[in-house]
Enzyme design. Structure first.
Site, short mmCIF file in Angstrom:
data_model
loop_
_atom_site.label_atom_id
_atom_site.label_comp_id
_atom_site.label_asym_id
_atom_site.label_seq_id
_atom_site.Cartn_x
_atom_site.Cartn_y
_atom_site.Cartn_z
N ASP A 1 0.81 -1.22 0.00
CA ASP A 1 0.00 0.00 0.00
C ASP A 1 0.85 1.28 0.00
O ASP A 1 0.46 2.29 0.57
CB ASP A 1 -0.97 0.03 1.21
CG ASP A 1 -1.79 -1.24 1.28
OD1 ASP A 1 -2.20 -1.71 0.20
OD2 ASP A 1 -2.00 -1.76 2.38
N LYS B 1 2.20 1.73 -5.12
CA LYS B 1 2.91 1.13 -6.27
C LYS B 1 2.07 1.15 -7.54
O LYS B 1 2.60 1.31 -8.63
CB LYS B 1 3.27 -0.33 -5.98
CG LYS B 1 4.38 -0.52 -4.98
CD LYS B 1 4.68 -1.98 -4.81
CE LYS B 1 3.49 -2.81 -4.41
NZ LYS B 1 2.91 -2.49 -3.10
N GLY C 1 -4.17 -4.97 -4.29
CA GLY C 1 -5.20 -4.19 -4.95
C GLY C 1 -4.57 -2.87 -5.32
O GLY C 1 -3.86 -2.29 -4.51
N HIS C 2 -4.75 -2.45 -6.55
CA HIS C 2 -4.23 -1.13 -6.86
C HIS C 2 -5.26 -0.28 -7.55
O HIS C 2 -6.08 -0.74 -8.32
CB HIS C 2 -2.91 -1.18 -7.64
CG HIS C 2 -2.87 -2.20 -8.71
ND1 HIS C 2 -2.19 -3.38 -8.58
CD2 HIS C 2 -3.45 -2.21 -9.91
CE1 HIS C 2 -2.36 -4.08 -9.67
NE2 HIS C 2 -3.11 -3.42 -10.49
N GLN D 1 2.49 -6.24 -2.74
CA GLN D 1 2.81 -6.12 -1.30
C GLN D 1 4.13 -5.33 -1.11
O GLN D 1 4.50 -4.58 -1.99
CB GLN D 1 2.87 -7.48 -0.61
CG GLN D 1 1.52 -8.19 -0.49
CD GLN D 1 1.14 -9.01 -1.70
OE1 GLN D 1 1.96 -9.69 -2.27
NE2 GLN D 1 -0.10 -8.93 -2.11
#
Ligand code: IMP
Length: 430
Positions: free
Chosen positions: A13, A16, A40-41, A220
């Site tokens: 988080d 990225k 999740g992005h 991650q």
């Protein structure tokens, strides 16, 4: 020739997704090398928000995107994300390695059950079946993406897994309600995914030898690496730069740059030690301002000051050649900012991070206090982006200099907002 890796230097988080999206513009291929739908992005393009869990960020530029052998794939979710991209007018040029492992309903069930059984020792996983999927992989009983395309093999594997997992569910976890046989459902996913499945290492090595630019996208962050992070409060894959090679079948000679992404403060979701954690009003304020809620689970993230001892360690184990610092805008408007530059452990000062959860639980942060910078507001930030790095407030530049000195790596990028346009670029990856 050039391969570049983007990795998180904290607990995931770090932002990225945005950084990869930005760098992907100049890449020919973007490859996700680890993890699964636990990541999740969020990428904001022209004011429109796109959220992906599996699809590499480069998809929005219409690039060739790949999922490496080291990823674990929830096939339904991947098909949904393909449909989502198509809805946004993009035909994903996706390649999924036939050796990537498949997440099944058993994995999700066992992920949750194991957390419940662990009680206070739980990890706080995302519940996406990641740990059990990697466990099956190393136990050599997992289903791989290639198996979805072979009905006979798939049936044989699921029969064994159904028998084994039913026993584990009832005898270990006292669960009687177990997943229905999913062979037919997964065979159908295989049929739909077939056009995207192939031999990633071969295409990737050919592309690299032809001089095409390959961006390896890590999921991650370093502190969640299964070997090098704060075990057992980690994910189940290697999240650090070396894994890009191991998980994709590419030699280290191809990696020319490693961009480490550092958020201007720290957040962590899930359990585990967090030396520079803060609570109360300031933590709540940063959580709200920075929208620090898990993209995957929606859980509020724990908040803390920047921990340069841990970030320096992360920069070292990744072989970081450059840094992207994100969310400087979130940290603005504070009169004072703390930065952890040493630990105090049982009366002794410790300058080196040790990736050992028990040790870290005994450490207290030793802070240096820095003067903060005023929040210039959206128009002020926009003007700074236009005028470049030197236009940033003096205190902000001091902050960046400190991070760079600690990590022994130059700043390549500064991010002051979620959009592509909220970026100050000092050096291109390619
Ligand atoms: P798992 O990967 O779902 O098994 O979760 C293991 C630990 O890693 C938990 O603390 C999760 O919250 C954390 N984690 C997994 N993926 C991410 C991510 O993408 N960002 C932040 N934390 C993550």
């Amino acid at each position: 020739m050039p391969g570049a890796v983007v990795v998180g230097l904290q607990y995931g988080d770090e932002g990225k997704g945005k950084v990869v999206d930005y760098c992907a513009q100049k890449a020919d291929i973007v490859v996700r090398f680890n993890g699964g739908a636990n990541a999740g992005h969020t990428v904001i393009v022209k004011g429109e928000t796109h959220k992906f869990h599996l699809m590499p960020s480069g998809v929005l530029w219409g690039k060739r995107v790949m999922l490496g052998a080291g990823t674990v794939i929830d096939p339904k979710l991947l098909l949904d994300e393909i449909a989502q991209a198509q809805k946004a007018g993009i035909k994903p040029k996706l390649l999924v390695d036939y050796r990537a492992h498949v997440v099944t309903p058993w994995h999700k069930l066992l992920d949750g059950a194991s957390e419940v059984l662990k009680g206070r020792q739980k990890i706080g996983t995302t519940g996406r079946g990641i740990g059990p999927a990697y466990a099956d992989k190393v136990s050599r009983i997992g289903i791989r993406v290639g198996d979805l395309l072979d009905a006979g093999k798939l049936r044989e594997k699921t029969r064994f897994l159904n028998e084994l997992n039913s026993k584990i569910a009832s005898r270990v976890y006292s669960i009687e309600e177990v997943p229905q046989d999913f062979t037919a459902e997964y065979a159908e996913y295989g049929r739909q995914l077939a056009p995207y499945v192939g031999m990633l290492s071969i295409e990737l090595n050919m592309a690299l030898s032809e001089g095409r630019k390959v961006l390896f996208e890590g999921a991650q962050g370093a502190q969640l690496d299964v070997d090098l992070g704060t075990y057992p409060y980690v994910t189940s894959s290697n999240t650090t730069a070396g894994a890009a090679c191991a998980y994709c079948g590419v030699g280290p000679k191809h990696i020319k740059e490693v961009l480490g992404v550092v958020k201007a403060y720290t957040s962590r979701v899930g359990e585990g030690p967090f030396v520079s954690e803060i609570n109360g009003h300031l933590a709540d304020k940063l959580r709200e301002k920075g929208k620090e809620y898990g993209t995957t689970t929606g859980r509020p993230r724990r908040i803390g000051w920047l921990n340069l001892v841990a970030v320096r360690y992360a920069a070292m184990i990744n072989g970081t050649t450059g840094l992207a610092v994100t969310k400087l805008d979130t940290l603005s408007g504070l009169e004072k900012i703390n930065v952890c530059k040493e630990y105090e452990c049982e009366g002794k000062m410790v300058g080196q991070h040790k990736a050992d959860a028990e040790f870290l639980k005994r450490c207290k942060p030793v802070y240096i206090e820095l003067k903060g910078w005023e929040d210039p507001g959206p128009a002020g930030w926009r003007a700074m982006v236009k005028n470049g790095y030197n236009a940033l407030p003096k205190e902000c530049k001091n902050y960046l200099k400190l991070i760079s000195e600690f990590c022994n790596a130059p700043i390549y990028m500064v991010s002051i907002g979620p959009g592509r346009e909220d970026t100050i670029l000092l050096k291109n990856l390619f």
